[in-house]
Write a protein that holds these residues in place. Structure first.
Motif, short mmCIF file in Angstrom:
data_model
loop_
_atom_site.label_atom_id
_atom_site.label_comp_id
_atom_site.label_asym_id
_atom_site.label_seq_id
_atom_site.Cartn_x
_atom_site.Cartn_y
_atom_site.Cartn_z
N ALA A 54 0.87 -1.16 0.20
CA ALA A 54 -0.01 0.12 0.01
C ALA A 54 0.95 1.20 0.01
O ALA A 54 0.65 2.23 -0.37
CB ALA A 54 -1.03 -0.14 1.08
N ASP A 55 2.14 1.09 0.30
CA ASP A 55 3.17 2.21 0.28
C ASP A 55 3.80 2.10 -0.91
O ASP A 55 4.41 1.25 -1.09
CB ASP A 55 3.96 2.06 1.57
N PRO A 56 3.84 3.25 -1.88
CA PRO A 56 4.63 3.26 -3.03
C PRO A 56 6.00 2.93 -2.82
O PRO A 56 6.72 2.12 -3.78
CB PRO A 56 4.53 4.66 -3.56
N VAL A 57 6.83 3.55 -1.88
CA VAL A 57 8.36 3.42 -1.53
C VAL A 57 8.45 1.91 -1.08
O VAL A 57 9.35 1.23 -1.69
CB VAL A 57 8.81 4.29 -0.46
N ALA A 58 7.96 1.50 -0.07
CA ALA A 58 7.70 -0.01 0.31
C ALA A 58 7.44 -0.96 -0.68
O ALA A 58 8.06 -2.18 -0.87
CB ALA A 58 7.12 -0.26 1.47
N SER A 59 6.53 -0.65 -1.56
CA SER A 59 6.16 -1.43 -2.71
C SER A 59 7.42 -1.68 -3.70
O SER A 59 7.62 -2.89 -4.20
CB SER A 59 4.80 -1.10 -3.31
N GLN A 60 7.91 -0.58 -4.08
CA GLN A 60 9.16 -0.72 -4.92
C GLN A 60 10.21 -1.51 -4.40
O GLN A 60 11.10 -2.20 -5.08
CB GLN A 60 9.77 0.63 -5.02
#
Length: 343
Positions: A54-60
């Motif tokens: 759900a978090d763009p940075v963590a997803s990357q």
């Protein structure tokens, strides 16, 4: 099929399993659960992967770092498990492992020479950098197996092949130690390689190993009936009209290619290739065709589990995955030896 038997774990007497398909489904299910868990393991410990997505940075981080590492760990374990099952069938020895033909020692020497060349000669470093440590490891593994075949005068005699592999492994291991002794600046990098690591596996490595695994599995399955015949003895296999020389050549090529690819990408990872076929046989007695596929799946599950433990046990510090596999695999084999000694 009953699980009771020489290799059956304690407490499983009377337990039945539908067959190889049921075990394959169970391994795939366990592998899927471990893969999801692996996506959430990081320097902060274990986090729910759905929250990270759900978090763009963590997803990357999940898709660019942890996902390829997860796929690569499963692929490397699968290659070692397959090579271990082939080696044990070819040498008719349950203690045979994928490194018996000298591939591990050859890969270590290749990496040691490449690291030494990078730090000693700018001219040598230029082509060594193009080859890369991965290429040097794979080339060293292949050349070591070729040297073993040369000393054994081909693949006609299994015992001679086994002894040649042991000799090549000892000699190349000594040369590796000599290179490290004369160039101590490479010790840290060599230690990381020799202890094994999945930290630097990317999508390219994962896809490469999966492709090599498929290329090795197809001929191994095609010739699995020859391994069934060889299990009855060399004379029996020949009396059945099995072309043992071509079979040995293909199986040695499978072992060399599978172990070379896995070691080149993830370093030296002990006991996975040895323990995976044992664990399969502990659950299910079957022919070599299902055994090869199941050992590959079991190897992937084992290395993926070891990688999760290596990352999460002392987070944020990460243990070498080869140390974890040695502890888990060695502990299992010691338990198995003690149990068999009590029977």
């Amino acid at each position: 099929m009953k699980l009771a038997g020489r290799f059956a774990p304690a407490g499983t007497a009377g337990l039945r399993i539908a067959g190889p398909l049921a075990l394959a489904a169970a391994l795939l299910l366990v592998g899927g659960v471990l893969a999801i868990l692996s996506l959430g393991v990081g320097s902060a410990g274990i986090e729910p992967v759905w929250r990270m997505l759900a978090d763009p940075v963590a997803s990357q981080i999940v898709w660019d770092i942890r996902a390829p590492r997860t796929a690569g760990a499963f692929a490397a374990g699968g290659l070692l498990g397959l090579a271990g099952a082939v080696a044990q069938g070819l040498f008719r020895n349950p203690l045979a492992d994928p490194f018996l033909l000298g591939s591990a020692s050859g890969a270590s020497l290749g990496v040691a020479l490449a690291l030494a060349a990078m730090g000693v000669s700018p001219f040598a470093a230029e082509w060594i950098v193009r080859l890369g440590l991965t290429g040097a490891a794979f080339l060293g593994a292949v050349l070591a197996v070729a040297l073993t075949l040369t000393l054994a005068r081909g693949v006609q005699h299994t015992l001679r092949l086994l002894l040649a592999g042991v000799v090549v492994g000892v000699v190349l291991g000594s040369l590796t130690s000599l290179v490290m002794l004369t160039t101590p600046q490479i010790l840290q990098a060599m230690q990381a390689f020799m202890l094994g690591s999945t930290a630097f596996l990317g999508w390219t490595s994962a896809v490469l190993m999966l492709g090599v695994g498929l290329a090795c599995l197809v001929p191994a399955l095609a010739l699995s009936r020859a391994l069934d015949g060889l299990a009855l003895g060399e004379a029996t296999a020949l009396s059945l009209g099995l072309p043992m020389a071509p079979v040995r050549a293909v199986m040695v090529a499978v072992i060399a290619l599978a172990t070379g690819a896995a070691v080149a990408q993830a370093g030296l990872i002990a006991f996975v290739g040895l323990a995976a076929p044992h664990l399969v046989r502990a659950v299910l007695k079957t022919r070599h065709a299902p055994l090869l596929l199941l050992s590959s799946l079991m190897g992937g599950v084992l290395l993926l589990l070891a990688d999760i433990v290596a990352r999460g046990l002392l987070a944020p510090q990460e243990l070498p995955v080869g140390v974890v596999t040695a502890l888990l695999g060695g502990g299992y084999l010691l338990w198995l030896m003690r149990r068999r000694g009590d029977e």
